[in-house]
Design an enzyme around this catalytic site. Sequence first.
Site, mmCIF file in Angstrom:
data_model
loop_
_atom_site.group_PDB
_atom_site.id
_atom_site.type_symbol
_atom_site.label_atom_id
_atom_site.label_comp_id
_atom_site.label_asym_id
_atom_site.label_seq_id
_atom_site.Cartn_x
_atom_site.Cartn_y
_atom_site.Cartn_z
ATOM 1 N N SER A 179 0.831 -1.195 0.000
ATOM 2 C CA SER A 179 0.000 0.000 0.000
ATOM 3 C C SER A 179 0.874 1.257 0.000
ATOM 4 C CB SER A 179 -0.948 -0.037 1.204
ATOM 5 O OG SER A 179 -1.874 1.011 1.154
ATOM 6 N N ASP A 431 -9.556 -2.892 -6.078
ATOM 7 C CA ASP A 431 -8.938 -2.190 -4.953
ATOM 8 C C ASP A 431 -9.659 -0.870 -4.711
ATOM 9 O OD1 ASP A 431 -7.177 -0.895 -3.140
ATOM 10 O OD2 ASP A 431 -5.469 -2.010 -3.952
ATOM 11 N N HIS A 459 -7.547 -5.090 -1.186
ATOM 12 C CA HIS A 459 -6.341 -4.335 -0.847
ATOM 13 C C HIS A 459 -5.482 -5.010 0.227
ATOM 14 C CE1 HIS A 459 -3.913 -0.686 -0.709
ATOM 15 N NE2 HIS A 459 -3.987 -0.706 0.610
#
Length: 482
Positions: A179, A431, A459
């Site tokens: 991320s 996502d 995610h």
Amino acid sequence: MLQRLAIPAAKLLRRSSHIVPGQLLVTEHFFQVPLDYANPSASTITLFGRSATKHESPVVPPDEPPSPRPWLVFLEGGPGFGNREPQDHPLTRVALSHGYQVLYLDHRGVGLSTPVSTEMLARLPGAGGGQGPDAVDVQAGYLKLMRQDNTVRDCEAVRKLLTEGLPEHKARWSIFGQSYGGFVSISYLSLHPEGLREVFLTGGLAPVGKSADQVYQATFQRTLERNAAYYQKYPEDVEVLRQIAAYIEKEGGEQGLPLPGGGFLTVPRLLTIGIALGFHGGIDQIHAVLLQLKASLDQLGFLTRASLALLESFTPFDTNPIYAVLQEALYCDGPGSVSNWAAYRVGKALSQFSWLASGNTGASSSVPVDQPLLFAGEMVFPLHFETYPELIPLRAVAERLATASDWPALYDVEQLRKNEVPVYAAAFIHDMYVDYGLSMDTAKLIRGIKTYETNVMYHNALRAKAEEVLQSLFALRDDVID
């Protein structure tokens, strides 16, 4: 243009090693690095990291100590979160089996790396305890140094220390960005590719070249899709959420219901628990919260402390304030880039999220009764700085950052186009946090990147589907395509 600064090696403050179950040797490191690499002698901060390697007890000790394994550095998401212990992280076993030693390095300002908090900011030299005309300038200036460009410099400083004395080809290390850790990794490719052997990314292809407005225009659309999935699974929650919202507005008034640990519960704050919609299991997690709130209202006529406690900690802004304060600053790439509360501006212009502009007592009534109240996603709004006790004192600082235009650049597109470092990225089509379409635009910029793309993961797949994700990523590195 990216500012490339001289990076001195970090100073080791202390370290200690421990053997933990699972045949792991875990070492805790505390490093010292400059707060501002443009003025390295001015002040310093502490970085914390845990490294892990396999603990071995050979029957016959070797005649010579083995060569050190190459480093793989894990960069956590957020920003705002420290790392789990190595024995609890899915990457550890896989990395060790591939011949690495792993370093879980907390980003500056989070975890145990001189963590930012409201009280800590108030105690900065010149901040006047958080009061006075200079406090906002001092605190905002400090927070501006907490973004991905300086995290890259921290990594380089630590790398120089840990690989001191090694030849150049052995002194490079590998990084793994999840991320926001992927955002850091792409800045690393832009700033100091000479320090990198290879890069792994999961849900971390940053929207290079896109404004904060473009980011939220895309992610709000993903959030709409996840709301539809939520109500398809739990259609009864349309009325449940209306019932809970009506109670909060009636009993809480304009300020909201006081929460046991401080701060306030308003309908807009309740709707921000939609941040979990982008996770595996997030839909069920939100439903469980609404189920408990409704049960409390139906059986007792009020919201119990136990039910309210679920909401206090649902999004950890009180314990991880950087997650809120710097959320939009991550998209400000260079001078002239201003976020100006982009998520709030983009969201309230959408009819489905009209509650954003309606105030605390009119949030539910602003949405027609024949339409469900929709949850927001990974967005930070001014309302967060009115309802979370840790964020309330930072409201003026957040405003200063939202209107700032003097941000340093984060990425170098030309460097990415001539990239020579192998990059292996997992991108998730659904996502909700890092938009797939924008991710693919970034992938096109990075020369030589290999991507694994899937529509059956979300995610947090590195945590929820670790074996599949890691197997696919390392296959990109190790396998061939005929």
